[in-house]
Design a protein around this motif. Structure first.
Motif, mmCIF file in Angstrom:
data_model
loop_
_atom_site.group_PDB
_atom_site.id
_atom_site.type_symbol
_atom_site.label_atom_id
_atom_site.label_comp_id
_atom_site.label_asym_id
_atom_site.label_seq_id
_atom_site.Cartn_x
_atom_site.Cartn_y
_atom_site.Cartn_z
ATOM 1 N N MET A 136 2.754 -36.964 18.756
ATOM 2 C CA MET A 136 3.281 -35.639 19.028
ATOM 3 C C MET A 136 3.602 -34.957 17.700
ATOM 4 O O MET A 136 4.114 -35.579 16.792
ATOM 5 C CB MET A 136 4.548 -35.737 19.861
ATOM 6 N N SER A 137 3.294 -33.670 17.644
ATOM 7 C CA SER A 137 3.540 -32.882 16.439
ATOM 8 C C SER A 137 4.190 -31.559 16.810
ATOM 9 O O SER A 137 4.053 -31.083 17.928
ATOM 10 C CB SER A 137 2.232 -32.604 15.703
ATOM 11 N N GLN A 138 4.845 -30.963 15.825
ATOM 12 C CA GLN A 138 5.431 -29.641 16.018
ATOM 13 C C GLN A 138 4.433 -28.596 15.545
ATOM 14 O O GLN A 138 3.828 -28.738 14.476
ATOM 15 C CB GLN A 138 6.721 -29.486 15.213
ATOM 16 N N PHE A 139 4.268 -27.550 16.346
ATOM 17 C CA PHE A 139 3.352 -26.470 16.022
ATOM 18 C C PHE A 139 4.089 -25.142 16.076
ATOM 19 O O PHE A 139 4.809 -24.863 17.031
ATOM 20 C CB PHE A 139 2.180 -26.448 17.002
ATOM 21 N N ASP A 140 3.915 -24.333 15.037
ATOM 22 C CA ASP A 140 4.467 -22.986 14.957
ATOM 23 C C ASP A 140 3.411 -22.053 15.537
ATOM 24 O O ASP A 140 2.301 -21.943 15.004
ATOM 25 C CB ASP A 140 4.754 -22.657 13.493
ATOM 26 N N ILE A 141 3.719 -21.397 16.649
ATOM 27 C CA ILE A 141 2.729 -20.632 17.408
ATOM 28 C C ILE A 141 2.938 -19.132 17.183
ATOM 29 O O ILE A 141 4.039 -18.612 17.363
ATOM 30 C CB ILE A 141 2.831 -20.973 18.905
ATOM 31 N N HIS A 142 1.850 -18.465 16.794
ATOM 32 C CA HIS A 142 1.876 -17.024 16.535
ATOM 33 C C HIS A 142 0.776 -16.341 17.324
ATOM 34 O O HIS A 142 -0.277 -16.931 17.575
ATOM 35 C CB HIS A 142 1.640 -16.748 15.046
ATOM 36 N N VAL A 143 1.016 -15.080 17.664
ATOM 37 C CA VAL A 143 -0.005 -14.255 18.309
ATOM 38 C C VAL A 143 -0.117 -12.946 17.541
ATOM 39 O O VAL A 143 0.796 -12.544 16.816
ATOM 40 C CB VAL A 143 0.314 -13.962 19.797
ATOM 41 N N GLU A 144 -1.247 -12.281 17.716
ATOM 42 C CA GLU A 144 -1.470 -10.991 17.079
ATOM 43 C C GLU A 144 -0.429 -9.989 17.577
ATOM 44 O O GLU A 144 -0.145 -9.911 18.775
ATOM 45 C CB GLU A 144 -2.875 -10.513 17.440
ATOM 46 N N CYS A 145 0.139 -9.237 16.661
ATOM 47 C CA CYS A 145 1.154 -8.234 17.016
ATOM 48 C C CYS A 145 0.520 -7.141 17.872
ATOM 49 O O CYS A 145 -0.516 -6.576 17.520
ATOM 50 C CB CYS A 145 1.746 -7.641 15.741
ATOM 51 N N LYS A 146 1.132 -6.840 18.994
ATOM 52 C CA LYS A 146 0.608 -5.821 19.905
ATOM 53 C C LYS A 146 0.894 -4.411 19.403
ATOM 54 O O LYS A 146 0.148 -3.485 19.691
ATOM 55 C CB LYS A 146 1.199 -6.008 21.298
ATOM 56 N N GLU A 147 1.961 -4.253 18.645
ATOM 57 C CA GLU A 147 2.346 -2.925 18.146
ATOM 58 C C GLU A 147 1.325 -2.386 17.141
ATOM 59 O O GLU A 147 0.979 -1.213 17.170
ATOM 60 C CB GLU A 147 3.724 -2.997 17.495
ATOM 61 N N CYS A 148 0.840 -3.252 16.238
ATOM 62 C CA CYS A 148 -0.086 -2.810 15.181
ATOM 63 C C CYS A 148 -1.483 -3.392 15.351
ATOM 64 O O CYS A 148 -2.323 -3.253 14.462
ATOM 65 C CB CYS A 148 0.469 -3.179 13.815
ATOM 66 N N ASP A 149 -1.739 -4.072 16.454
ATOM 67 C CA ASP A 149 -3.034 -4.713 16.734
ATOM 68 C C ASP A 149 -3.433 -5.723 15.662
ATOM 69 O O ASP A 149 -4.615 -5.917 15.376
ATOM 70 C CB ASP A 149 -4.142 -3.675 16.901
ATOM 71 N N GLY A 150 -2.441 -6.338 15.041
ATOM 72 C CA GLY A 150 -2.707 -7.384 14.064
ATOM 73 C C GLY A 150 -2.995 -6.892 12.656
ATOM 74 O O GLY A 150 -3.290 -7.684 11.772
ATOM 75 N N TYR A 151 -2.898 -5.573 12.421
ATOM 76 C CA TYR A 151 -3.181 -5.030 11.091
ATOM 77 C C TYR A 151 -1.977 -5.104 10.158
ATOM 78 O O TYR A 151 -2.117 -5.042 8.948
ATOM 79 C CB TYR A 151 -3.660 -3.583 11.186
ATOM 80 N N GLY A 152 -0.776 -5.177 10.707
ATOM 81 C CA GLY A 152 0.429 -5.219 9.885
ATOM 82 C C GLY A 152 0.923 -3.849 9.464
ATOM 83 O O GLY A 152 1.986 -3.721 8.881
ATOM 84 N N LEU A 153 0.135 -2.820 9.746
ATOM 85 C CA LEU A 153 0.494 -1.452 9.377
ATOM 86 C C LEU A 153 0.401 -0.535 10.590
ATOM 87 O O LEU A 153 -0.425 -0.751 11.475
ATOM 88 C CB LEU A 153 -0.455 -0.922 8.296
ATOM 89 N N ILE A 154 1.236 0.479 10.597
ATOM 90 C CA ILE A 154 1.147 1.507 11.630
ATOM 91 C C ILE A 154 1.069 2.867 10.944
ATOM 92 O O ILE A 154 1.589 3.051 9.848
ATOM 93 C CB ILE A 154 2.328 1.462 12.625
ATOM 94 N N GLU A 155 0.381 3.787 11.576
ATOM 95 C CA GLU A 155 0.261 5.137 11.028
ATOM 96 C C GLU A 155 1.419 5.996 11.502
ATOM 97 O O GLU A 155 1.788 5.978 12.673
ATOM 98 C CB GLU A 155 -1.055 5.780 11.460
ATOM 99 N N LYS A 156 1.966 6.749 10.587
ATOM 100 C CA LYS A 156 3.033 7.696 10.888
ATOM 101 C C LYS A 156 2.561 9.080 10.483
ATOM 102 O O LYS A 156 1.769 9.232 9.553
ATOM 103 C CB LYS A 156 4.308 7.355 10.109
ATOM 104 N N THR A 157 3.044 10.089 11.158
ATOM 105 C CA THR A 157 2.687 11.465 10.846
ATOM 106 C C THR A 157 3.940 12.215 10.415
ATOM 107 O O THR A 157 4.979 12.144 11.075
ATOM 108 C CB THR A 157 2.078 12.164 12.080
ATOM 109 N N LYS A 158 3.823 12.914 9.296
ATOM 110 C CA LYS A 158 4.936 13.718 8.788
ATOM 111 C C LYS A 158 4.461 15.167 8.756
ATOM 112 O O LYS A 158 3.452 15.480 8.126
ATOM 113 C CB LYS A 158 5.324 13.242 7.392
ATOM 114 N N HIS A 159 5.167 16.027 9.475
ATOM 115 C CA HIS A 159 4.799 17.436 9.543
ATOM 116 C C HIS A 159 5.593 18.210 8.503
ATOM 117 O O HIS A 159 6.782 17.954 8.297
ATOM 118 C CB HIS A 159 5.078 18.005 10.938
ATOM 119 N N GLY A 160 4.909 19.160 7.866
ATOM 120 C CA GLY A 160 5.573 20.021 6.888
ATOM 121 C C GLY A 160 6.484 21.024 7.566
ATOM 122 O O GLY A 160 6.297 21.374 8.735
ATOM 123 N N ASP A 161 7.488 21.505 6.847
ATOM 124 C CA ASP A 161 8.456 22.456 7.410
ATOM 125 C C ASP A 161 7.836 23.821 7.682
ATOM 126 O O ASP A 161 8.007 24.383 8.756
ATOM 127 C CB ASP A 161 9.651 22.614 6.472
#
Length: 78
Positions: free
Chosen positions: A1-26
């Motif tokens: 028996m062994s210990q396993f650290d289990i990870h899944v692809e992030c659903k928020e960023c689809d596994g990219y690690g980055l998200i796009e944000k939009t900044k509107h000018g005044d």
């Protein structure tokens, strides 16, 4: 028996690690689109489900077919 650290692809960023944000000018019709680290996975693209004990990587994959698995004893990823 062994210990396993289990990870899944992030659903928020689809596994990219980055998200796009939009900044509107005044007073302008233009918008700036920029990327920032995903807050759900801290920019790693993966979310940890936890550490569990299994006989083999194959057994982990049966329960978590789309996971990324780190063997805690050897440090190897599968």
């Amino acid at each position: 028996m062994s210990q396993f650290d289990i990870h899944v692809e992030c659903k928020e960023c689809d596994g990219y690690g980055l998200i796009e944000k939009t900044k509107h000018g005044d007073a302008s019709p233009w918008a700036e689109i920029f990327e920032q680290d995903c807050g759900e996975c801290d920019g790693s693209g993966l979310q940890c489900l936890g550490i569990e004990i299994y006989d083999s990587v194959a057994d982990v994959k049966e329960d978590y077919p789309e996971s990324f698995i780190k063997n805690m004893e050897t440090g190897e990823w599968s």
